[in-house]
Design an enzyme around this catalytic site. Structure first.
Site, PDB file in Angstrom:
ATOM      1  CB  SER A 190      -9.443 -17.694 -69.390  1.00 26.04           C
ATOM      2  OG  SER A 190      -8.640 -16.894 -70.384  1.00 26.04           O
TER       3      SER A 190
HETATM    4  N1  SAH Z   1      -4.948 -15.644 -69.632  1.00 25.20           N
HETATM    5  C1  SAH Z   1      -5.370 -15.264 -68.490  1.00 25.20           C
HETATM    6  C2  SAH Z   1      -6.086 -14.468 -68.067  1.00 25.20           C
HETATM    7  C3  SAH Z   1      -6.390 -13.293 -67.513  1.00 25.20           C
HETATM    8  S1  SAH Z   1      -7.343 -12.282 -67.804  1.00 25.20           S
HETATM    9  C4  SAH Z   1      -5.932 -16.232 -67.333  1.00 25.20           C
HETATM   10  O1  SAH Z   1      -6.151 -17.319 -67.690  1.00 25.20           O
HETATM   11  O2  SAH Z   1      -5.915 -15.909 -66.121  1.00 25.20           O
HETATM   12  C5  SAH Z   1      -6.900 -10.676 -68.681  1.00 25.20           C
HETATM   13  C6  SAH Z   1      -5.681 -10.397 -68.145  1.00 25.20           C
HETATM   14  O3  SAH Z   1      -5.244  -9.206 -69.051  1.00 25.20           O
HETATM   15  C7  SAH Z   1      -5.945  -9.960 -66.369  1.00 25.20           C
HETATM   16  O4  SAH Z   1      -4.820  -9.867 -65.517  1.00 25.20           O
HETATM   17  C8  SAH Z   1      -5.266  -8.408 -67.183  1.00 25.20           C
HETATM   18  O5  SAH Z   1      -4.881  -7.586 -66.079  1.00 25.20           O
HETATM   19  C9  SAH Z   1      -4.215  -8.167 -68.033  1.00 25.20           C
HETATM   20  N2  SAH Z   1      -4.288  -6.982 -69.522  1.00 25.20           N
HETATM   21  C10 SAH Z   1      -5.688  -5.968 -69.337  1.00 25.20           C
HETATM   22  N3  SAH Z   1      -5.258  -5.022 -70.487  1.00 25.20           N
HETATM   23  C11 SAH Z   1      -3.485  -5.243 -70.394  1.00 25.20           C
HETATM   24  C12 SAH Z   1      -3.122  -5.175 -71.547  1.00 25.20           C
HETATM   25  N4  SAH Z   1      -3.375  -3.727 -72.048  1.00 25.20           N
HETATM   26  N5  SAH Z   1      -1.673  -5.231 -71.072  1.00 25.20           N
HETATM   27  C13 SAH Z   1      -1.592  -5.915 -70.288  1.00 25.20           C
HETATM   28  N6  SAH Z   1      -2.300  -7.282 -69.947  1.00 25.20           N
HETATM   29  C14 SAH Z   1      -3.591  -6.755 -69.230  1.00 25.20           C
END
Ligand code: SAH
Length: 219
Positions: free
Chosen positions: A69
């Site tokens: 993010s």
């Molecule tokens: N906070 C993280 C955001 C990563 S993007 C950062 O800053 O790196 C969002 C993440 O949510 C991805 O890794 C994706 O795989 C995860 N995600 C999507 N749907 C999900 C679900 N149902 N349960 C758990 N994780 C999920």
């Protein structure tokens, strides 16, 4: 190792400090959040090839069609999550790179984080080990169901966007607890905040945001 963590050139402390000034100019007020982000090496949460861009205020790819993010979004969501009652125990849905998790781990007692993509979770775990962040527990699962073994949570933060709020997350909030979650599909998303009062939830809709979608199932 020390050089890698402290960084040189485009990952140096001066570069990080400039990002913090920008976040303040954009309205981030919580000094604890700013202090943690000033000291946390975001370049360790992206591929080495992207390290020189780690302190730009932008989302970056982390593989598997996911992104770390944007720093402003991390700061804003963390600031909103921490408002009000003290947050000792926090659940995060979407560990991804682990950057948001690491920010939280320095601001609350315990962080529980759920990720559906196993290799991302493993990389995040290594980063927490390297940075000696010992108050984080990870689970490989579909986070739409929260993490009931450790409920109730003072705060829940979701870093991927569902079309509708998963009701199970609301049930895992403690009295006075707060959920911060992006909601919406391809036509647009906005940041929603839900505060629990007994069995009612006060909902506030804030800024337009842009997150990867929340997907079901774990891989
Ligand atoms: N906070 C993280 C955001 C990563 S993007 C950062 O800053 O790196 C969002 C993440 O949510 C991805 O890794 C994706 O795989 C995860 N995600 C999507 N749907 C999900 C679900 N149902 N349960 C758990 N994780 C999920």
């Amino acid at each position: 190792m020390t050089t890698k963590i402290s960084g040189i050139g485009m990952t140096s402390q001066r570069t990080r400090d400039r990002l913090i000034v920008r976040l303040q100019q954009q309205g981030i007020k919580n000094l604890d959040v700013l202090e943690v982000m000033k000291n946390l090496p975001r370049h360790l949460f992206v591929d080495e090839a992207l390290a020189s861009r780690a302190y730009e205020d932008t989302a970056l790819p982390i593989g598997h069609a996911q992104t770390i993010s944007q720093p402003f979004t991390v700061a804003r969501m963390t600031e909103i999550l921490l408002e009000g009652l003290p947050k000792k125990k926090v659940l995060e849905v979407g560990t991804g790179s682990g950057y948001q998790t690491a920010v939280l781990s320095r601001l609350v007692d315990r962080v529980f984080s759920v990720e559906r993509i196993s290799p991302l979770q493993n990389q995040a775990r290594e980063r927490f080990y390297q940075l000696q962040l010992n108050n984080i527990k990870l689970k490989h699962s579909d986070g739409s169901w929260g993490w009931s073994e450790h409920e109730l949570y003072d705060g829940i933060i979701v870093t991927c966007a569902p079309e509708e709020i998963p009701q199970e997350l609301l049930h895992q909030l403690t009295e006075g607890g707060r959920l911060v979650i992006p909601v919406g599909g391809s036509t647009g998303q906005s940041l929603h905040v839900l505060d629990r009062h007994g069995n009612t939830f006060e909902e506030t809709i804030l800024d337009p945001v842009s997150f990867v979608p929340l997907l079901s199932g774990a891989i």
